[in-house]
Design a protein around this motif. Structure first.
Motif, mmCIF file in Angstrom:
data_model
loop_
_atom_site.group_PDB
_atom_site.id
_atom_site.type_symbol
_atom_site.label_atom_id
_atom_site.label_comp_id
_atom_site.label_asym_id
_atom_site.label_seq_id
_atom_site.Cartn_x
_atom_site.Cartn_y
_atom_site.Cartn_z
ATOM 1 N N ILE A 84 0.873 -1.158 0.000
ATOM 2 C CA ILE A 84 0.000 0.000 0.000
ATOM 3 C C ILE A 84 0.916 1.215 0.000
ATOM 4 N N GLU A 85 0.692 2.098 -0.974
ATOM 5 C CA GLU A 85 1.523 3.300 -1.077
ATOM 6 C C GLU A 85 0.672 4.525 -0.797
ATOM 7 N N LYS A 86 1.141 5.352 0.109
ATOM 8 C CA LYS A 86 0.502 6.642 0.373
ATOM 9 C C LYS A 86 1.378 7.692 -0.282
ATOM 10 N N LYS A 87 0.798 8.344 -1.289
ATOM 11 C CA LYS A 87 1.515 9.363 -2.054
ATOM 12 C C LYS A 87 0.869 10.716 -1.785
ATOM 13 N N LYS A 88 1.511 11.774 -2.227
ATOM 14 C CA LYS A 88 0.913 13.107 -2.092
ATOM 15 C C LYS A 88 -0.424 13.168 -2.832
ATOM 16 N N SER A 89 -0.507 12.464 -3.962
ATOM 17 C CA SER A 89 -1.707 12.515 -4.794
ATOM 18 C C SER A 89 -2.791 11.538 -4.348
ATOM 19 N N GLY A 90 -2.533 10.708 -3.355
ATOM 20 C CA GLY A 90 -3.526 9.744 -2.891
ATOM 21 C C GLY A 90 -2.882 8.432 -2.487
ATOM 22 N N VAL A 91 -3.685 7.396 -2.466
ATOM 23 C CA VAL A 91 -3.185 6.077 -2.084
ATOM 24 C C VAL A 91 -3.440 5.078 -3.196
ATOM 25 N N GLN A 92 -2.674 4.006 -3.169
ATOM 26 C CA GLN A 92 -2.843 2.952 -4.160
ATOM 27 C C GLN A 92 -2.375 1.643 -3.547
ATOM 28 N N VAL A 93 -2.834 0.545 -4.151
ATOM 29 C CA VAL A 93 -2.382 -0.772 -3.731
ATOM 30 C C VAL A 93 -1.672 -1.395 -4.922
ATOM 31 N N ASP A 94 -0.458 -1.902 -4.677
ATOM 32 C CA ASP A 94 0.357 -2.540 -5.707
ATOM 33 C C ASP A 94 0.317 -4.049 -5.486
ATOM 34 N N ARG A 99 7.312 -11.479 -8.603
ATOM 35 C CA ARG A 99 8.314 -10.409 -8.446
ATOM 36 C C ARG A 99 8.658 -9.702 -9.748
ATOM 37 N N ASN A 100 7.835 -9.892 -10.795
ATOM 38 C CA ASN A 100 8.174 -9.195 -12.040
ATOM 39 C C ASN A 100 6.987 -8.568 -12.770
ATOM 40 N N TRP A 101 5.766 -8.747 -12.307
ATOM 41 C CA TRP A 101 4.598 -8.063 -12.875
ATOM 42 C C TRP A 101 3.888 -7.333 -11.759
ATOM 43 N N ILE A 102 3.377 -6.159 -12.070
ATOM 44 C CA ILE A 102 2.687 -5.361 -11.059
ATOM 45 C C ILE A 102 1.388 -4.807 -11.637
ATOM 46 N N VAL A 103 0.353 -4.818 -10.817
ATOM 47 C CA VAL A 103 -0.918 -4.160 -11.146
ATOM 48 C C VAL A 103 -1.163 -3.162 -10.029
ATOM 49 N N ILE A 104 -1.447 -1.929 -10.409
ATOM 50 C CA ILE A 104 -1.667 -0.867 -9.425
ATOM 51 C C ILE A 104 -3.127 -0.436 -9.492
ATOM 52 N N ILE A 105 -3.782 -0.492 -8.340
ATOM 53 C CA ILE A 105 -5.180 -0.077 -8.228
ATOM 54 C C ILE A 105 -5.235 1.156 -7.340
ATOM 55 N N GLY A 106 -5.883 2.204 -7.848
ATOM 56 C CA GLY A 106 -5.989 3.461 -7.125
ATOM 57 C C GLY A 106 -7.097 3.456 -6.090
ATOM 58 N N ILE A 111 -8.124 0.364 -11.938
ATOM 59 C CA ILE A 111 -6.755 0.055 -12.332
ATOM 60 C C ILE A 111 -6.086 1.323 -12.840
ATOM 61 N N GLU A 112 -4.919 1.610 -12.290
ATOM 62 C CA GLU A 112 -4.125 2.763 -12.733
ATOM 63 C C GLU A 112 -3.197 2.334 -13.870
ATOM 64 N N THR A 113 -2.543 1.187 -13.674
ATOM 65 C CA THR A 113 -1.604 0.672 -14.669
ATOM 66 C C THR A 113 -1.271 -0.773 -14.323
ATOM 67 N N ALA A 114 -0.626 -1.441 -15.259
ATOM 68 C CA ALA A 114 -0.131 -2.803 -15.049
ATOM 69 C C ALA A 114 1.027 -2.998 -16.010
ATOM 70 N N TYR A 115 2.108 -3.549 -15.497
ATOM 71 C CA TYR A 115 3.270 -3.709 -16.368
ATOM 72 C C TYR A 115 4.268 -4.695 -15.786
ATOM 73 N N GLY A 137 1.249 -5.065 2.587
ATOM 74 C CA GLY A 137 -0.088 -5.549 2.900
ATOM 75 C C GLY A 137 -0.132 -7.058 3.031
ATOM 76 N N ARG A 138 -1.327 -7.548 3.281
ATOM 77 C CA ARG A 138 -1.547 -8.986 3.395
ATOM 78 C C ARG A 138 -2.663 -9.400 2.447
ATOM 79 N N ILE A 139 -2.661 -10.666 2.119
ATOM 80 C CA ILE A 139 -3.685 -11.202 1.233
ATOM 81 C C ILE A 139 -5.043 -11.075 1.922
ATOM 82 N N ASN A 140 -5.994 -10.482 1.225
ATOM 83 C CA ASN A 140 -7.373 -10.376 1.694
ATOM 84 C C ASN A 140 -8.121 -11.531 1.019
#
Length: 157
Positions: A84-94, A99-106, A111-115, A137-140
């Motif tokens: 979970i990332e808390k940024k100046k612009s808001g929060v997101q969950v990665d 260990r080589n693909w990421i999906v980011i949800i705002g 979905i914000e991005t995936a790569y 975070g932990r698996i929900n």
């Protein structure tokens, strides 16, 4: 205290994503591809991301929209690491898979991005820690089961 705050943020984002899944029609591959962009923060960004991922050879070029959408659902269903990332612009969950693909949800559950990560996960996290507050975070289980169920259907397309 901080841990509980981040856990609540993750749960809220995941609950919003699950709610957003109601916009997804999985009655056919065609309907799935028509409605999948609804899960994105901006629908038109899905097309842009598909083109970029093909160009970078992250996904196969035959039926790239389906390839990318399936990869995203697969990463979300099998994520091994969650941050979970808390940024100046808001929060997101990665959500990180193998260990080589990421999906980011705002924070709106979209979905914000995936790569494919171009660096190792540790380097990625260290770069993000410079500007952001990060909590592991932990698996929900509710989120996992919902997305696994979706993956079981989508993987057949």
């Amino acid at each position: 205290m901080k841990k509980n705050r981040f856990e609540r943020i993750q749960k809220t984002i995941e609950d919003r994503f699950i709610k957003n899944l109601e916009m997804l029609d999985i009655s056919s591959k065609e309907r799935f591809l028509e409605t999948f962009p609804n899960l994105w923060k901006k629908k038109k960004r899905f097309e842009e991301h598909v083109l970029k991922r093909v160009k970078m050879k992250h996904i196969i070029s035959s039926n790239p929209k389906l390839s990318y959408a399936r990869k995203i659902i697969n990463v979300l269903s099998d994520a091994e690491d969650i941050y979970i990332e808390k940024k100046k612009s808001g929060v997101q969950v990665d959500y990180v898979w193998k260990r080589n693909w990421i999906v980011i949800i705002g924070e709106n559950g979209k979905i914000e991005t995936a790569y494919k990560l171009e660096t190792d996960l540790q380097t990625f996290l260290e770069r993000h820690k410079i500007k952001n507050e990060i909590y592991r975070g932990r698996i929900n289980e509710k989120f996992r089961k919902t997305v696994e169920s979706l993956w079981n259907r989508v993987e057949l397309f």
